[in-house]
Enzyme design. Structure first.
Site, PDB file in Angstrom:
ATOM      1  NE  ARG A  10       2.517   4.151 -15.574  1.00 28.02           N
ATOM      2  CZ  ARG A  10       1.317   4.354 -15.890  1.00 28.02           C
ATOM      3  NH1 ARG A  10       0.593   3.176 -16.215  1.00 28.02           N
ATOM      4  NH2 ARG A  10       0.619   5.399 -16.002  1.00 28.02           N
ATOM      5  CD  GLU A  58       0.054 -11.384 -10.423  1.00 26.59           C
ATOM      6  OE1 GLU A  58      -0.586 -10.556 -10.843  1.00 26.59           O
ATOM      7  OE2 GLU A  58      -0.462 -12.283  -9.899  1.00 26.59           O
ATOM      8  CG  PHE A  83       0.512  -8.177  -8.126  1.00 22.03           C
ATOM      9  CD1 PHE A  83      -0.148  -8.257  -6.962  1.00 22.03           C
ATOM     10  CD2 PHE A  83      -0.037  -7.505  -9.113  1.00 22.03           C
ATOM     11  CE1 PHE A  83      -1.484  -7.691  -6.756  1.00 22.03           C
ATOM     12  CE2 PHE A  83      -1.293  -6.739  -8.908  1.00 22.03           C
ATOM     13  CZ  PHE A  83      -1.833  -6.758  -7.824  1.00 22.03           C
ATOM     14  CG  HIS A 109       1.853   0.555 -11.064  1.00 21.03           C
ATOM     15  ND1 HIS A 109       2.223   0.395 -12.193  1.00 21.03           N
ATOM     16  CD2 HIS A 109       0.566   1.343 -11.438  1.00 21.03           C
ATOM     17  CE1 HIS A 109       1.722   0.783 -13.252  1.00 21.03           C
ATOM     18  NE2 HIS A 109       0.508   1.311 -12.746  1.00 21.03           N
ATOM     19  CG  ASP A 117      -4.112   1.553  -8.220  1.00 23.26           C
ATOM     20  OD1 ASP A 117      -5.315   2.201  -8.600  1.00 23.26           O
ATOM     21  OD2 ASP A 117      -3.430   1.195  -9.001  1.00 23.26           O
ATOM     22  NE  ARG A 167      -1.701   4.944 -11.501  1.00 22.61           N
ATOM     23  CZ  ARG A 167      -2.745   5.057 -11.005  1.00 22.61           C
ATOM     24  NH1 ARG A 167      -2.689   4.783  -9.627  1.00 22.61           N
ATOM     25  NH2 ARG A 167      -3.882   5.157 -11.484  1.00 22.61           N
TER      26      ARG A 167
END
Length: 312
Positions: A10, A58, A83, A109, A117, A167
């Site tokens: 990322r 999004e 998303f 991610h 998460d 990530r």
């Protein structure tokens, strides 16, 4: 021996966008209130007039990206994989895919390495979802070098591209002068004739580790990095299957519909051989440290080695 450098892809994405922005003034970056997490904040700092924060919306961001592409600019729509591929699937399909617009989707991610998460944010379905959209290129780089090369190649490609970035910091494995990136072309990282291990993303490094363990026991595995899941490098996959007779796929994704699915679809028609798919076995992830989760679900070097030993 010096410690292997590790960088999250990322971060590579954010840095690559800045370099791309310096060379091309038609690059526009969109984000959905996640510029710090997706690392597009570095582009925003360098080119504030070409960065649009669309807020936590999004689906709307995807539509805005489509509109910008229709004007001739090259938008990079950025958010978490859950998303980008999940929440905004309809907009990606109908507003980007159907009109064949030149939108690049930077999905960060992805996979269980999102860690703490938890399952709601650990997208293990994005390869499968994006593969079904006609004309969509789907790719997942293995390290920093490949991630930067992917962003550049995505810009050069005319049409929609879905890119998954991670990530977790991963080892840099492509730092050699012979490295060459090309969309739709796999890379043989290790030669072997006893079986072929086909991997992508953060699973490439542990696949190489597993191959080393197998070699210590006299089992020589060919290791192939298939960074582009669609279009799949069918020529390389078929050649490896015919040469080795057995194939193992490894991905940080569901075993349904992703790299393993693409390889099986190809081989069932062109070179039927036994195939073992290593990934998330029709289950959701859970909250926990990324490294611990990869170990629990058998996606580290030891886990991949163990699965291959059981297979062969």
């Amino acid at each position: 021996m010096s410690e292997v450098k590790k960088i999250a892809t990322r971060a590579s994405y954010g840095n690559a966008l800045v370099e791309l922005g310096k060379k091309h003034d038609d690059v526009v970056v969109l984000d959905a209130d996640l510029a710090a997490a997706t690392q597009t904040g570095v582009f925003k700092k360098a080119f504030p007039e070409r960065h649009i924060d669309c807020g936590i919306a999004e689906c709307n961001m995807t539509g805005i990206g489509a509109g910008i592409a229709a004007t001739g600019k090259v938008p990079f729509v950025s958010t978490f994989a859950m998303f980008a591929a999940g929440r905004a699937f309809e907009q990606v399909r109908n507003s980007i895919g159907y009109p064949e617009l030149n939108v690049k989707i930077g999905a960060t991610h992805g996979g269980i390495s999102v860690g703490e998460d938890g399952a709601t944010h650990q997208c293990n379905e994005d390869f499968a979802l994006m593969r079904t959209i006609p004309g969509m290129v789907v790719a997942c780089p293995s390290d920093d070098i490949e991630a930067k090369a992917l962003v550049e190649a995505a810009y050069d490609h005319v049409g929609p591209v879905y890119m998954r970035f991670g990530r977790l910091a991963v080892p840099v494995i492509n730092d050699n002068p012979d490295y060459k990136f090309e969309l739709g072309k796999g890379i043989v990282l290790r030669e072997g004739k006893d079986l072929a291990i086909i991997a992508n993303g953060l699973c490439v490094a542990p696949a190489l580790e597993a191959a080393e363990k197998l070699a210590a026991e006299g089992i020589e595995a060919k290791v192939i990095n298939i960074h582009t899941i669609k279009p799949l490098d069918e020529e390389l996959v078929v050649a490896a299957a015919k040469e080795c007779g057995k194939v193992v796929t490894v991905e940080e994704h569901s075993v349904i519909g992703g790299l393993g699915g693409a390889v099986c679809e190809c081989l069932s028609e062109k070179a039927p051989v036994p195939v073992k798919r290593i990934g998330m076995n029709d289950i959701f992830g859970e909250s926990g440290p990324a490294v611990a989760l990869l170990e629990k679900y058998g996606l580290d070097g030891k886990g991949i080695y163990k699965s291959i030993k059981e297979f062969i």
